[in-house]
Design an enzyme around this catalytic site. Structure first.
Site, PDB file in Angstrom:
ATOM      1  N   CYS A  18      -0.428   4.063   2.295  1.00 24.09           N
ATOM      2  CA  CYS A  18      -0.169   3.874   3.726  1.00 24.09           C
ATOM      3  C   CYS A  18       1.302   4.131   4.064  1.00 24.09           C
ATOM      4  O   CYS A  18       1.614   4.714   5.101  1.00 24.09           O
ATOM      5  CB  CYS A  18      -0.474   2.439   4.168  1.00 24.09           C
ATOM      6  SG  CYS A  18      -1.956   1.759   3.475  1.00 24.09           S
ATOM      7  N   ASP A  19       2.202   3.662   3.211  1.00 21.67           N
ATOM      8  CA  ASP A  19       3.615   3.602   3.605  1.00 21.67           C
ATOM      9  C   ASP A  19       4.547   4.518   2.822  1.00 21.67           C
ATOM     10  O   ASP A  19       5.723   4.638   3.176  1.00 21.67           O
ATOM     11  CB  ASP A  19       4.117   2.150   3.473  1.00 21.67           C
ATOM     12  CG  ASP A  19       3.338   1.212   4.383  1.00 21.67           C
ATOM     13  OD1 ASP A  19       2.930   1.656   5.469  1.00 21.67           O
ATOM     14  OD2 ASP A  19       3.120   0.051   4.005  1.00 21.67           O
TER      15      ASP A  19
ATOM     16  N   CYS B 185       0.826  -1.198   0.000  1.00 22.48           N
ATOM     17  CA  CYS B 185       0.000   0.000   0.000  1.00 22.48           C
ATOM     18  C   CYS B 185       0.867   1.258   0.000  1.00 22.48           C
ATOM     19  O   CYS B 185       1.443   1.624   1.035  1.00 22.48           O
ATOM     20  CB  CYS B 185      -0.900  -0.014   1.243  1.00 22.48           C
ATOM     21  SG  CYS B 185      -1.891   1.475   1.409  1.00 22.48           S
TER      22      CYS B 185
END
Ligand code: NAP
Length: 327
Positions: free
Chosen positions: A137-138, A134
């Site tokens: 997200c990261d 992701c």
């Protein structure tokens, strides 16, 4: 134990839409969210192709809007994960991780899909330490770093482009010499100066570096068989999805892990409907999932109406009298 009219399993676009429609039909639906509310949309940075939002909007915002609209008409939402169902007896039974058990006259399955894993050495061990599924997200953790992206579809391209906001360099590694993703994303990726491509190549292992996080990947050219080591700080993997359907194994008709539905979202068990990516390996769009959620909800409503004055066994026999018309 009271019996629910309809339980919706999953909180992606199809689940919330099913909540919206069944609540507007006064069915007082219960929606069980799963572990990640909003599913994959919640992890998407920007949704550009959902009609009605010409400027695009962030995935989490769309999820919030879906939820608000479903709740506005009375959908009850429980933050819980379904880990067992019994669809062999009517009313059906749904059990959750938190120990709740529900009886319900109908079920709408909208459990979606999860990222596919490569299944290579280092992948599992280094997840959260440089291996990610992701970008939204990261990505932030890779400011001015170099990352590789695996895959050649829309997700790999979209996420690869997104990651250039943070990373100094993004190398997309694809197992063929031609991308699968849409032309518009291909054009954007080819024009992006921070993106490089390595063709005809797979990753055979992800290797730990000196810091304890990802330090390199081992590449294998599928045409020449040649292997090499490629230094990188992160490996983002976007190679498709696996449907979240294990709790239905042996109960519903499935194909390659996907629930088989007819063109009206009926599964092989009358009273159980499915919508979104759990039954759709082909379109997998927010817009198509929303449409399927609508159809499943309207069919559930029709089914519950029939159940008001006809016993389940009779409704079931009638419904099974018609062959599944596969979409
Ligand atoms: P996908 O289209 O199935 O693409 C998966 C990619 O991963 C393919 O390029 C495939 O290679 C590669 N791959 C699969 N297994 C692999 C393995 N073991 N090792 C190396 N590479 C592997 O999946 P997706 O990109 O997640 O997209 C899924 C669906 O969502 C598509 O219908 C897509 O259009 C849609 N989507 C749309 C948008 C958008 O509209 N903006 C954004 C994201 C996703 P091959 O090409 O060789 O098979």
């Amino acid at each position: 134990m009271s019996v629910e009219n309809v339980i919706i399993i999953g909180s992606g676009p199809s689940g919330f839409t099913a909540g919206l429609y069944t609540s507007r039909a006064q069915l007082n639906p219960l929606l069980l969210t799963g572990n990640e509310i909003g599913g994959q949309v919640a992890l998407t940075y920007e949704i550009e192709n959902y009609p009605g939002f010409p400027e695009g909007l962030p995935g989490p915002e769309l999820v919030e809007r879906f939820q608000q609209q479903a709740e506005r008409f009375g959908t009850r939402i429980e933050y819980d994960y379904v880990n067992e169902v019994d669809l062999t007896q009517h009313p059906f039974t749904v059990r959750t991780q938190r120990g709740a058990a529900y009886k319900t006259k109908s079920v709408i399955v909208s459990t979606g899909a999860a990222p596919r894993k490569l299944g290579i050495p280092g992948e599992e061990e280094l997840t959260g330490r440089g291996v990610s599924y992701c970008g939204t997200c990261d990505g932030f953790f890779f400011r001015e770093k170099e990352v590789v992206v695996v895959g050649g579809g829309d997700s790999a391209l979209e996420e690869g482009i997104f990651l250039t906001r943070f990373a100094a360099k993004v190398t997309i590694i694809h197992r063929r010499d031609e991308l699968r993703g849409s032309k518009i994303l291909q054009k954007r990726a080819f024009e992006n100066e921070k993106i490089d491509f390595i063709w005809d190549t797979v990753i055979s292992s992800i290797n730990e570096g000196e810091t304890g996080a990802v330090g390199s990947v081992t590449l294998e050219n599928v045409k020449t068989g040649e292997t090499s080591e490629f230094d990188t700080d992160g490996a983002f993997i976007f190679i498709g999805h696996v449907p979240n359907g294990w709790i239905f194994d042996g109960q519903l008709e499935m194909e390659d892990g996907y629930i088989v539905t007819d063109k009206n979202m009926h599964t092989s068990i009358p009273g159980v409907f499915a919508a979104g990516e759990i039954q759709d390996s082909r379109f997998r769009q927010v817009a198509s999932s929303v449409g399927q959620g609508t159809m499943a909800a309207m069919e559930a409503e029709k089914f519950l109406l029939e159940l008001e004055d006809t016993p389940y066994e009779v409704v079931k026999a009638e419904m099974l009298g018609h062959e599944l018309v596969l979409a």
